[in-house]
Design an enzyme around this catalytic site. Sequence first.
Site, mmCIF file in Angstrom:
data_model
loop_
_atom_site.group_PDB
_atom_site.id
_atom_site.type_symbol
_atom_site.label_atom_id
_atom_site.label_comp_id
_atom_site.label_asym_id
_atom_site.label_seq_id
_atom_site.Cartn_x
_atom_site.Cartn_y
_atom_site.Cartn_z
ATOM 1 N N ASP A 16 -30.380 21.460 -24.646
ATOM 2 C CA ASP A 16 -29.278 20.588 -25.035
ATOM 3 C C ASP A 16 -29.909 19.397 -25.753
ATOM 4 O O ASP A 16 -31.111 19.427 -26.070
ATOM 5 C CB ASP A 16 -28.386 20.217 -23.835
ATOM 6 N N CYS A 73 -33.206 21.050 -20.559
ATOM 7 C CA CYS A 73 -32.180 20.005 -20.603
ATOM 8 C C CYS A 73 -32.832 18.743 -20.043
ATOM 9 O O CYS A 73 -34.061 18.664 -19.969
ATOM 10 C CB CYS A 73 -30.902 20.416 -19.875
ATOM 11 N N THR A 75 -32.808 17.198 -16.900
ATOM 12 C CA THR A 75 -33.484 17.419 -15.613
ATOM 13 C C THR A 75 -33.932 18.861 -15.423
ATOM 14 O O THR A 75 -34.738 19.134 -14.533
ATOM 15 C CB THR A 75 -32.521 17.107 -14.458
ATOM 16 N N HIS A 106 -44.373 36.226 -7.992
ATOM 17 C CA HIS A 106 -43.497 36.685 -6.908
ATOM 18 C C HIS A 106 -42.059 36.933 -7.359
ATOM 19 O O HIS A 106 -41.399 37.809 -6.811
ATOM 20 C CB HIS A 106 -43.466 35.639 -5.778
ATOM 21 N N HIS A 141 -42.601 42.263 -3.643
ATOM 22 C CA HIS A 141 -41.812 41.307 -4.425
ATOM 23 C C HIS A 141 -40.760 42.027 -5.259
ATOM 24 O O HIS A 141 -39.678 41.492 -5.496
ATOM 25 C CB HIS A 141 -42.736 40.458 -5.311
#
Length: 153
Positions: A16, A73, A75, A106, A141
């Site tokens: 963004d 973005c 955060t 994993h 996994h």
Amino acid sequence: MSSNSQGGRPTAVASDHAGFDLKGIIKKHLEARNVEVMDLGPHSDESVDYPDFARKLTECILNGGAGRGILVCGTGLGMSMSANRYRGIRAALCHDHFTASVARRHNDSNVLVLGGRVLGSELAIDILDAWLDTHFEGGRHRRRIDKMEEPGT
Ligand code: RB5
């Protein structure tokens, strides 16, 4: 196949406005590594809504146009929340090298999410390289990843 091979498909990047500058740095770094990049925008730092770009990138991966992707973005939260709503997407929001490496080993993460307002560019590139260079271990996994795709999840 236990690898991070992309089967010849490009790596998609999207952001963004708050992730726009870091997206540019990431794109240059990928190109310097000879990784084929598909830039899904935005192409300026005008204000946009992160779910729109998370959707663009996840759809591109799910329809086979890209093998993996990187979302940025402010955060990383909005992008990771949005991307993980799509079945088959395993978006990993990473703030350090170790998490990025385990996200591949994993979790077979197919989308890396970074916070442009959280990370300096050197750390972001270190995280990106760890994620690009680490292979999925498979085995137990794989079983756990398959469970994420079961109906009702
Ligand atoms: C945009 O201002 C900001 O909310 C966005 O980039 C992101 O941090 C959301 O999670």
